[in-house]
Design a protein around this motif. Structure first.
Motif, PDB file in Angstrom:
ATOM      1  N   LYS A   1      55.473   8.129  52.692  1.00 44.95           N
ATOM      2  CA  LYS A   1      54.941   6.797  52.424  1.00 44.95           C
ATOM      3  C   LYS A   1      53.528   6.666  52.970  1.00 44.95           C
ATOM      4  O   LYS A   1      52.642   6.086  52.310  1.00 44.95           O
ATOM      5  CB  LYS A   1      55.859   5.736  53.051  1.00 44.95           C
ATOM      6  N   GLU A   2      53.274   7.201  54.170  1.00 49.01           N
ATOM      7  CA  GLU A   2      51.926   7.144  54.750  1.00 49.01           C
ATOM      8  C   GLU A   2      50.923   7.899  53.888  1.00 49.01           C
ATOM      9  O   GLU A   2      49.732   7.564  53.869  1.00 49.01           O
ATOM     10  CB  GLU A   2      51.936   7.731  56.163  1.00 49.01           C
ATOM     11  N   ALA A   3      51.401   8.904  53.164  1.00 46.65           N
ATOM     12  CA  ALA A   3      50.514   9.758  52.357  1.00 46.65           C
ATOM     13  C   ALA A   3      50.511   9.379  50.883  1.00 46.65           C
ATOM     14  O   ALA A   3      49.977  10.117  50.050  1.00 46.65           O
ATOM     15  CB  ALA A   3      50.960  11.213  52.508  1.00 46.65           C
ATOM     16  N   ASN A   4      51.073   8.228  50.539  1.00 48.66           N
ATOM     17  CA  ASN A   4      51.335   7.903  49.137  1.00 48.66           C
ATOM     18  C   ASN A   4      50.389   6.887  48.532  1.00 48.66           C
ATOM     19  O   ASN A   4      50.735   6.209  47.559  1.00 48.66           O
ATOM     20  CB  ASN A   4      52.774   7.394  48.996  1.00 48.66           C
ATOM     21  N   LYS A   5      49.196   6.768  49.057  1.00 43.14           N
ATOM     22  CA  LYS A   5      48.265   5.763  48.523  1.00 43.14           C
ATOM     23  C   LYS A   5      47.931   5.996  47.058  1.00 43.14           C
ATOM     24  O   LYS A   5      47.630   5.060  46.321  1.00 43.14           O
ATOM     25  CB  LYS A   5      46.996   5.741  49.366  1.00 43.14           C
TER      26      LYS A   5
ATOM     27  N   LYS B   1      44.120  10.064  60.369  1.00 47.31           N
ATOM     28  CA  LYS B   1      43.931  11.240  59.530  1.00 47.31           C
ATOM     29  C   LYS B   1      44.281  10.905  58.083  1.00 47.31           C
ATOM     30  O   LYS B   1      45.049   9.988  57.808  1.00 47.31           O
ATOM     31  CB  LYS B   1      44.798  12.396  60.028  1.00 47.31           C
ATOM     32  N   THR B   2      43.718  11.653  57.147  1.00 46.94           N
ATOM     33  CA  THR B   2      43.962  11.411  55.728  1.00 46.94           C
ATOM     34  C   THR B   2      44.700  12.596  55.115  1.00 46.94           C
ATOM     35  O   THR B   2      44.839  13.657  55.734  1.00 46.94           O
ATOM     36  CB  THR B   2      42.643  11.203  54.962  1.00 46.94           C
ATOM     37  N   VAL B   3      45.165  12.427  53.884  1.00 45.06           N
ATOM     38  CA  VAL B   3      45.897  13.493  53.207  1.00 45.06           C
ATOM     39  C   VAL B   3      45.021  14.712  52.957  1.00 45.06           C
ATOM     40  O   VAL B   3      45.531  15.811  52.711  1.00 45.06           O
ATOM     41  CB  VAL B   3      46.493  12.992  51.873  1.00 45.06           C
ATOM     42  N   ASP B   4      43.702  14.545  53.009  1.00 45.73           N
ATOM     43  CA  ASP B   4      42.791  15.666  52.780  1.00 45.73           C
ATOM     44  C   ASP B   4      42.518  16.466  54.040  1.00 45.73           C
ATOM     45  O   ASP B   4      41.929  17.551  53.970  1.00 45.73           O
ATOM     46  CB  ASP B   4      41.458  15.142  52.211  1.00 45.73           C
ATOM     47  N   ASP B   5      42.931  15.949  55.183  1.00 44.71           N
ATOM     48  CA  ASP B   5      42.744  16.691  56.423  1.00 44.71           C
ATOM     49  C   ASP B   5      43.598  17.961  56.363  1.00 44.71           C
ATOM     50  O   ASP B   5      44.768  17.909  55.944  1.00 44.71           O
ATOM     51  CB  ASP B   5      43.167  15.820  57.602  1.00 44.71           C
ATOM     52  N   PRO B   6      43.058  19.117  56.761  1.00 50.15           N
ATOM     53  CA  PRO B   6      43.809  20.380  56.632  1.00 50.15           C
ATOM     54  C   PRO B   6      45.184  20.375  57.280  1.00 50.15           C
ATOM     55  O   PRO B   6      46.156  20.849  56.683  1.00 50.15           O
ATOM     56  CB  PRO B   6      42.879  21.395  57.298  1.00 50.15           C
ATOM     57  N   VAL B   7      45.300  19.847  58.504  1.00 43.49           N
ATOM     58  CA  VAL B   7      46.600  19.862  59.177  1.00 43.49           C
ATOM     59  C   VAL B   7      47.606  18.988  58.437  1.00 43.49           C
ATOM     60  O   VAL B   7      48.785  19.335  58.318  1.00 43.49           O
ATOM     61  CB  VAL B   7      46.465  19.421  60.657  1.00 43.49           C
TER      62      VAL B   7
END
Length: 365
Positions: free
Chosen positions: A103-107, A60-66
């Motif tokens: 960190k997982e969401a920090n690209k 999943k990516t940071v743009d995914d709603p959940v």
């Protein structure tokens, strides 16, 4: 992408992995997340961090709603002191798992400052020279809230969070933590001179190191007759992972002893030494420990060879509920909560994916 020729799991296992991961994430999307983006908020922000980390590590990516809703909710727990926590009782644990999530969401660097402050915060909770001398058994460790008794679980999360957010193995905080981790191993050596080191001496790991004398009769399932503390699965894999992160190689006697314990006590059906208690946390440390150590195959006590990734995939497939969630019938450590068990299962399964497994191991030496 990993090809069929170099994939560490079979095509059938990969298909099953994709299937159960998809169902697990769908559960979080449809049933697990509250309107405010949190997961089981009565237990604090840690479950939200674990659930979103599980989703991000499985594609999943940071743009995914959940994910976006979960991240926004988690941002609300960032404190002026740099910590990321709820009522403060679990400051280290909650901040560390939040660090893994951010960190997982920090690209794109959006959490750089948050992570910098969080790193300083959790490092400040660790027992160092200013709090206790190096020969104190608590040196290098950290507990749930910082002050008080340290344990291997929290210290393991500290090490992982620091390494994941930029620390090197030789960083001072990591090496301090290694002192504590080594003393949590049932292994008599120059790295462990505690009174418990030689009582069991099987290479496995324990949760905490008591400062006071123990009475074996008070808890025979935990203590041996000679005053030792029994090793168990989830802590042994947490210890193995932590040692690799701290720079130890497969040739180090501590890593060798832990790997041998894992072989002798291999299981995906129970948490060795604890049965069903903490089973899903065990699955997470089992996969993280073996994956981080670069171990692809484990030979058990009977000489049978196991592709642990495939074993774990098919075991979790059997245990998955119809709605896509996982839950432990054993209520200890809150694992009957579907969000917690599902988050741990997804994090464990992220180490099984062909592309993840084909990446260079932390210990490639």
């Amino acid at each position: 992408m990993a090809t069929a020729a170099d994939s560490p799991i079979s095509s059938d296992a990969q298909k099953k992995l994709d299937e159960i991961v998809t169902k697990g994430i769908q559960y979080l999307e449809k049933n697990g997340q509250a309107a405010d983006g949190t997961f089981t908020i009565k237990a604090g922000p840690g479950l939200t961090a674990l659930a979103i980390t599980g989703a991000l590590r499985n594609g999943k990516t940071v743009d995914d709603p959940v994910v976006a809703k979960g991240l926004k909710a988690l941002e609300g727990f960032v404190k002026p002191d740099g910590g990321i926590y709820g009522n403060g009782r679990l400051r280290n644990y909650e901040t560390c798992v939040a660090m893994l999530c951010f960190k997982e969401a920090n690209k794109d660097g959006r959490y750089n400052e948050t992570l910098k402050k969080a790193r300083a915060f959790v490092t400040g909770l660790q027992y160092g020279d200013g709090e206790v001398p190096k020969d104190d058994v608590w040196f290098g460790g950290v507990g749930y809230g910082g002050a008080g008794r340290p344990d291997l679980s929290n210290t393991g999360f500290l090490i992982e969070a620091l390494i994941d957010t930029g620390s090197e193995a030789d960083d001072e905080a990591i090496q301090r933590a290694l002192v504590f981790v080594s003393r949590c191993q049932n292994l008599e050596s120059k790295f462990n001179t505690t009174e418990f080191a030689d009582k069991v001496n099987d290479g496995g790991f324990i949760y905490e190191i008591p400062r006071e004398k123990i009475d074996p009769s008070t808890s025979p399932e935990r203590y041996t007759e000679n005053g030792g503390i029994r090793s168990y699965g989830s802590m042994t894999y947490a210890g193995l992972k932590s040692m690799i992160y701290a720079g130890l190689t497969k040739d180090d006697p501590r890593v060798k002893a832990a790997s041998e314990w894992a072989s002798k006590n291999y299981s995906v059906e129970e948490n060795p030494g604890m049965g069903s208690a903490g089973l899903f946390y065990y699955y997470h440390t089992f996969a993280a420990g073996l994956g981080t150590a670069g171990i692809a195959e484990v030979t058990d006590a009977e000489g049978n060879k196991h592709n642990w990734r495939e074993d774990l995939i098919f075991e979790l497939a059997k245990r998955q509920n119809e709605d896509g969630s996982w839950a432990n019938e054993n209520r200890r450590w809150f694992e009957d909560d579907k969000n917690l068990a599902t988050a741990f299962a997804l994090m464990a399964l992220s180490y099984c994916d062909a592309d993840v497994a084909a990446a260079p191991a932390a210990d490639a030496k």
